[in-house]
Design a protein around this motif. Structure first.
Motif, PDB file in Angstrom:
ATOM      1  N   ILE A 227      85.597   6.740 -23.126  1.00  0.00           N
ATOM      2  CA  ILE A 227      86.506   5.603 -23.256  1.00  0.00           C
ATOM      3  C   ILE A 227      87.717   6.007 -24.098  1.00  0.00           C
ATOM      4  N   CYS A 228      88.887   5.517 -23.713  1.00  0.00           N
ATOM      5  CA  CYS A 228      90.124   5.778 -24.440  1.00  0.00           C
ATOM      6  C   CYS A 228      90.065   5.105 -25.814  1.00  0.00           C
TER       7      CYS A 228
ATOM      8  N   LYS B  15      92.483   4.218 -27.670  1.00  0.00           N
ATOM      9  CA  LYS B  15      93.565   3.236 -27.830  1.00  0.00           C
ATOM     10  C   LYS B  15      93.417   2.026 -26.915  1.00  0.00           C
ATOM     11  N   HIS B  16      92.760   2.210 -25.783  1.00  0.00           N
ATOM     12  CA  HIS B  16      92.592   1.135 -24.795  1.00  0.00           C
ATOM     13  C   HIS B  16      91.110   1.022 -24.462  1.00  0.00           C
ATOM     14  N   GLU B  17      90.416   0.113 -25.133  1.00  0.00           N
ATOM     15  CA  GLU B  17      88.956   0.029 -25.058  1.00  0.00           C
ATOM     16  C   GLU B  17      88.394  -0.231 -23.662  1.00  0.00           C
ATOM     17  N   ASP B  18      89.200  -0.810 -22.781  1.00  0.00           N
ATOM     18  CA  ASP B  18      88.710  -1.086 -21.430  1.00  0.00           C
ATOM     19  C   ASP B  18      89.089   0.001 -20.425  1.00  0.00           C
ATOM     20  N   GLU B  19      89.685   1.094 -20.902  1.00  0.00           N
ATOM     21  CA  GLU B  19      90.093   2.190 -20.025  1.00  0.00           C
ATOM     22  C   GLU B  19      89.279   3.450 -20.307  1.00  0.00           C
ATOM     23  N   LYS B  20      88.966   4.196 -19.245  1.00  0.00           N
ATOM     24  CA  LYS B  20      88.284   5.473 -19.397  1.00  0.00           C
ATOM     25  C   LYS B  20      89.313   6.596 -19.354  1.00  0.00           C
TER      26      LYS B  20
ATOM     27  N   CYS C  17      94.251   8.247 -20.490  1.00  0.00           N
ATOM     28  CA  CYS C  17      93.728   7.251 -19.544  1.00  0.00           C
ATOM     29  C   CYS C  17      94.757   6.916 -18.481  1.00  0.00           C
TER      30      CYS C  17
END
Length: 105
Positions: free
Chosen positions: A84-85, A87-92, A105
């Motif tokens: 998981i990224c 900086k962006h918790e919903d992005e891989k 990501c």
């Protein structure tokens, strides 16, 4: 790490048989490779490898075969789910920026 995997794959995939240097002396072109040590060997180092007590029982194969074994052994980036990224918790993390040398990501 992702970076190590990318570098290992690039290194193995880009080497042609006659351009692989001996991993031991780092001077001569490799003609063989030790499967156990995962090292490429020139003729002289192959001979020394087969004489040494610790390594004489190791399997020694051609350069192309060792390269193929190392490529298939190197863990694939696709074999595990991407991290998981931060900086962006919903992005891989899906890509690797060669310039920045960071996954993105």
């Amino acid at each position: 790490s992702l970076r190590d995997t990318v570098e290992a794959q690039k290194g193995l995939a880009s080497k042609e048989d006659d351009n692989v240097k001996c991993s031991v002396c780092e001077e001569e072109a490799a003609s063989r490779g030790c499967v156990v040590c995962e090292e490429f060997l020139c003729d002289e180092c192959t001979l020394a490898h087969s004489r040494a007590k610790r390594t004489r029982s190791h399997e020694v194969v051609g350069v192309a075969e060792l390269k193929e074994r190392l490529i298939t052994k190197t863990p694939s980036v696709k074999s595990k789910s991407p991290p998981i990224c931060p900086k962006h918790e919903d992005e891989k993390l899906k890509f690797y920026c060669v310039t920045c040398q960071h996954p993105i990501c």
